[in-house]
Scaffold this active site. Structure first.
Site, PDB file in Angstrom:
ATOM      1  N   ASP A   1       0.825  -1.204   0.000  1.00  0.00           N
ATOM      2  CA  ASP A   1       0.000   0.000   0.000  1.00  0.00           C
ATOM      3  C   ASP A   1       0.858   1.252   0.000  1.00  0.00           C
ATOM      4  O   ASP A   1       2.045   1.238   0.334  1.00  0.00           O
ATOM      5  CB  ASP A   1      -0.935   0.006   1.202  1.00  0.00           C
ATOM      6  CG  ASP A   1      -0.191   0.080   2.526  1.00  0.00           C
ATOM      7  OD1 ASP A   1       0.788  -0.684   2.696  1.00  0.00           O
ATOM      8  OD2 ASP A   1      -0.557   0.902   3.398  1.00  0.00           O
TER       9      ASP A   1
ATOM     10  N   GLU B   1       0.080  -0.884   5.741  1.00  0.00           N
ATOM     11  CA  GLU B   1       1.176  -0.402   6.589  1.00  0.00           C
ATOM     12  C   GLU B   1       1.030   1.085   6.852  1.00  0.00           C
ATOM     13  O   GLU B   1       1.358   1.577   7.940  1.00  0.00           O
ATOM     14  CB  GLU B   1       2.522  -0.701   5.920  1.00  0.00           C
ATOM     15  CG  GLU B   1       3.743  -0.429   6.796  1.00  0.00           C
ATOM     16  CD  GLU B   1       4.234   1.012   6.726  1.00  0.00           C
ATOM     17  OE1 GLU B   1       5.047   1.402   7.587  1.00  0.00           O
ATOM     18  OE2 GLU B   1       3.813   1.758   5.806  1.00  0.00           O
ATOM     19  N   GLU B   2       0.554   1.821   5.862  1.00  0.00           N
ATOM     20  CA  GLU B   2       0.444   3.271   5.994  1.00  0.00           C
ATOM     21  C   GLU B   2      -0.733   3.712   6.868  1.00  0.00           C
ATOM     22  O   GLU B   2      -0.842   4.878   7.221  1.00  0.00           O
ATOM     23  CB  GLU B   2       0.292   3.918   4.613  1.00  0.00           C
ATOM     24  CG  GLU B   2       1.466   3.708   3.665  1.00  0.00           C
ATOM     25  CD  GLU B   2       2.695   4.494   4.059  1.00  0.00           C
ATOM     26  OE1 GLU B   2       2.665   5.191   5.091  1.00  0.00           O
ATOM     27  OE2 GLU B   2       3.701   4.415   3.328  1.00  0.00           O
TER      28      GLU B   2
ATOM     29  N   ASP C   1       8.459   4.447  -0.981  1.00  0.00           N
ATOM     30  CA  ASP C   1       7.683   4.014   0.185  1.00  0.00           C
ATOM     31  C   ASP C   1       6.438   3.248  -0.250  1.00  0.00           C
ATOM     32  O   ASP C   1       5.352   3.808  -0.324  1.00  0.00           O
ATOM     33  CB  ASP C   1       7.314   5.241   1.023  1.00  0.00           C
ATOM     34  CG  ASP C   1       6.656   4.885   2.335  1.00  0.00           C
ATOM     35  OD1 ASP C   1       6.822   3.741   2.789  1.00  0.00           O
ATOM     36  OD2 ASP C   1       5.961   5.742   2.908  1.00  0.00           O
TER      37      ASP C   1
ATOM     38  N   HIS D   1       5.831  10.165   0.817  1.00  0.00           N
ATOM     39  CA  HIS D   1       4.556  10.898   0.864  1.00  0.00           C
ATOM     40  C   HIS D   1       4.620  12.264   0.187  1.00  0.00           C
ATOM     41  O   HIS D   1       3.662  13.044   0.288  1.00  0.00           O
ATOM     42  CB  HIS D   1       4.065  11.087   2.318  1.00  0.00           C
ATOM     43  CG  HIS D   1       4.025   9.834   3.121  1.00  0.00           C
ATOM     44  ND1 HIS D   1       3.653   9.822   4.457  1.00  0.00           N
ATOM     45  CD2 HIS D   1       4.283   8.539   2.806  1.00  0.00           C
ATOM     46  CE1 HIS D   1       3.708   8.582   4.917  1.00  0.00           C
ATOM     47  NE2 HIS D   1       4.093   7.792   3.924  1.00  0.00           N
TER      48      HIS D   1
END
Length: 381
Positions: free
Chosen positions: A68, A123-124, A90, A340
Site C-alpha cells: 500500500d 502499513e500506511e 515508500d 509521501h
C-alpha cells in the site's frame, strides 16, 4: 531481456498500479500472478497479504514489504535515471528489489534455504498486515523489512508512537458574548501549548537527540457548530513519538499528568483523553549475524562501509521485533525524506544496487547458517 531490464520492468509495473491503503486488491492480484511465474508458491491470506515461498530447508529468511501507499495518485514518469511515482520509495522500490533478489538467489546452485516474501496491506494506515502475520504465528530465522534506508544504510531502530485523541468540552453561548463562556477551541489550544512546551526538541539538554527525545505533533483539531455559537466541544489528535528509553505507558502517563494539571487549573472544562493506537519503540541488536552479513554485503556491492541508522519514525519492524525473538533489520533503496511527497522518486541505479545487496545477503546468511549447523553436528558426533 537482461536481469536488470526485467527488474526495472517489474518495478515499473508495480508503480503503475495505484494501491492506497485499503485498496490493495489489484496489486495483490498482480503480485500473485507474477511471483507464481517466477517460481514462488504464492497465496493471499484472509486479510489480503500476499505470501510467497521459494526454496526449502533452513534457514528461513523473511523479507517483508508493504503493497500500500498513502493516498494521492502521481503520474508515473522516467527522468534522468529516476522513476517518479507514488510508492517509488515508500515502499514498492524496496519490495520489488527484495522479490527480484530472492528470484536470483534461489537460482544459485549453492543456495540452501527458504525465502519467505510477505507483501502486506495497510502499513500506511493500521499495520493490519503485519499484525495479522504476528497473530498467525509466522516464524523465521532472520527478517528484513523493506523500507527506504538508502542503499548504503541499515536502519536499526525506530521510535514508538502513541496516537492520542483529546476531547475538550465547555458550556456554550452566543458568539456575541464570548466573555461569558469558555471556548472549547481556545481551551484545547491552551492545553496543546502546555503539552508542546513540555515535549520540545531541541531542549536544553545537550545530550538529547531526535531519537532519544519525546516529541509531540498536533495533527488535527476540529470544533465548532455554527458561526454564531461559541464552540462547546473540540477534538484534537496528537502524534506522540516515544524514544527507545521509554515505554508507551510511561510517556502516556506523562501526557496524563500534563492534562491533569491543566484540568485542575480549569475545573469548568471537561477533558477526555483517548488512546487510538500505540506502538512500542524498538532497536535491533547491532551484534547480530544479520547486521554483520548485511553490512558486509553492502561493502562488497558498493565498496563502502555501511552506516547504521536510528530513525525518528515508526515502522512495522517495531511490531514484529517486539513479537518475535530473531535477528531483524530494516533496509531498502530510496531516500525516506521523499516519502509521501509530490517529488517521490527512486534512482534506478540505486534500486539495482539494492537487489545485489539483498541477493548477497540471502546467499551469505544461508551459507553462514548451514556452516554453523554442520559444525554443530560435527561437534556432537
Amino acid at each position: 531481456m537482461s536481469e536488470q531490464a526485467v527488474a526495472v520492468r517489474f518495478l515499473t509495473n508495480l508503480l503503475g498500479i495505484y494501491s492506497p491503503s485499503g485498496k490493495e486488491q489489484a496489486i495483490a492480484a498482480f503480485l500473485t500472478s507474477e511471483m507464481k511465474r517466477m517460481g514462488f508458491e504464492v497465496g493471499i491470506d484472509t486479510i489480503g497479504n500476499v505470501i510467497g515461498v521459494a526454496g526449502k530447508g533452513n534457514p528461513v529468511l523473511l523479507l517483508c514489504g508493504h503493497m500500500d501507499t498513502v493516498a494521492g495518485h502521481m503520474p508515473l514518469r522516467f527522468e534522468e535515471g529516476k522513476i517518479y511515482a507514488r510508492g517509488a520509495v515508500d515502499a514498492k522500490g524496496p519490495l520489488a528489489a527484495m522479490i527480484m533478489a530472492a528470484v536470483q538467489a534461489i537460482k544459485e546452485p549453492s543456495f540452501n534455504g527458504k525465502v519467505l516474501i510477505a507483501s502486506v496491506v495497510e502499513e500506511e494506515a493500521t499495520s493490519k498486515g503485519v499484525r495479522h502475520l504476528i497473530t498467525e504465528g509466522i516464524s523465521a530465522d532472520y527478517a528484513i523489512f523493506g523500507e527506504p534506508s538508502g542503499v548504503e544504510n541499515v536502519t536499526m531502530g525506530y521510535k514508538g508512537q502513541i496516537q492520542l485523541k483529546i476531547i475538550v468540552k465547555t458550556e456554550t453561548g452566543h458568539a456575541s458574548t464570548p466573555w461569558f463562556y469558555d471556548n472549547a477551541l481556545d481551551k484545547a489550544y491552551e492545553l496543546w501549548k502546555q503539552i508542546r512546551s513540555a515535549c520540545t526538541y531541541p531542549s536544553m539538554d545537550p545530550q538529547e537527540t531526535p531519537f532519544t527525545s519525546i516529541t509531540v505533533c498536533l495533527v488535527k483539531m476540529i470544533g465548532g457548530e455554527g458561526n454564531s455559537v461559541i464552540p462547546f466541544e473540540a477534538e484534537m489528535i496528537l502524534d506522540v513519538r516515544v524514544p527507545i528509553q521509554f515505554t508507551t505507558t510511561q510517556v502516556y502517563d506523562k501526557m496524563i499528568k500534563i492534562i491533569a494539571n491543566y484540568q485542575n487549573a480549569n475545573p469548568q472544562v471537561n477533558i477526555t483523553p483517548i488512546v487510538l493506537d500505540t506502538v512500542e519503540p524498538f532497536e535491533a541488536n547491532k551484534s547480530s549475524p544479520l547486521v554483520h552479513v548485511l553490512s558486509s554485503s553492502i561493502r562488497k556491492v558498493l565498496n563502502k562501509p555501511a552506516t547504521l541508522l536510528r530513525k525518528t519514525g515508526t515502522g512495522d519492524m517495531n511490531l514484529l521485533g517486539k513479537a518475535m525473538n530473531l535477528p531483524i533489520v530494516t533496509y531498502g533503496p530510496g531516500d525516506s525524506h521523499l516519502d509521501h511527497t509530490i517529488d517521490e522518486h527512486i534512482d534506478i541505479n540505486e534500486y539495482l544496487q539494492a537487489i545485489e545487496v539483498y541477493k548477497e545477503t540471502i546467499l551469505r546468511l544461508a551459507e553462514l547458517h548451514n556452516n554453523k549447523t554442520q559444525m554443530g553436528q560435527t561437534n556432537s558426533q
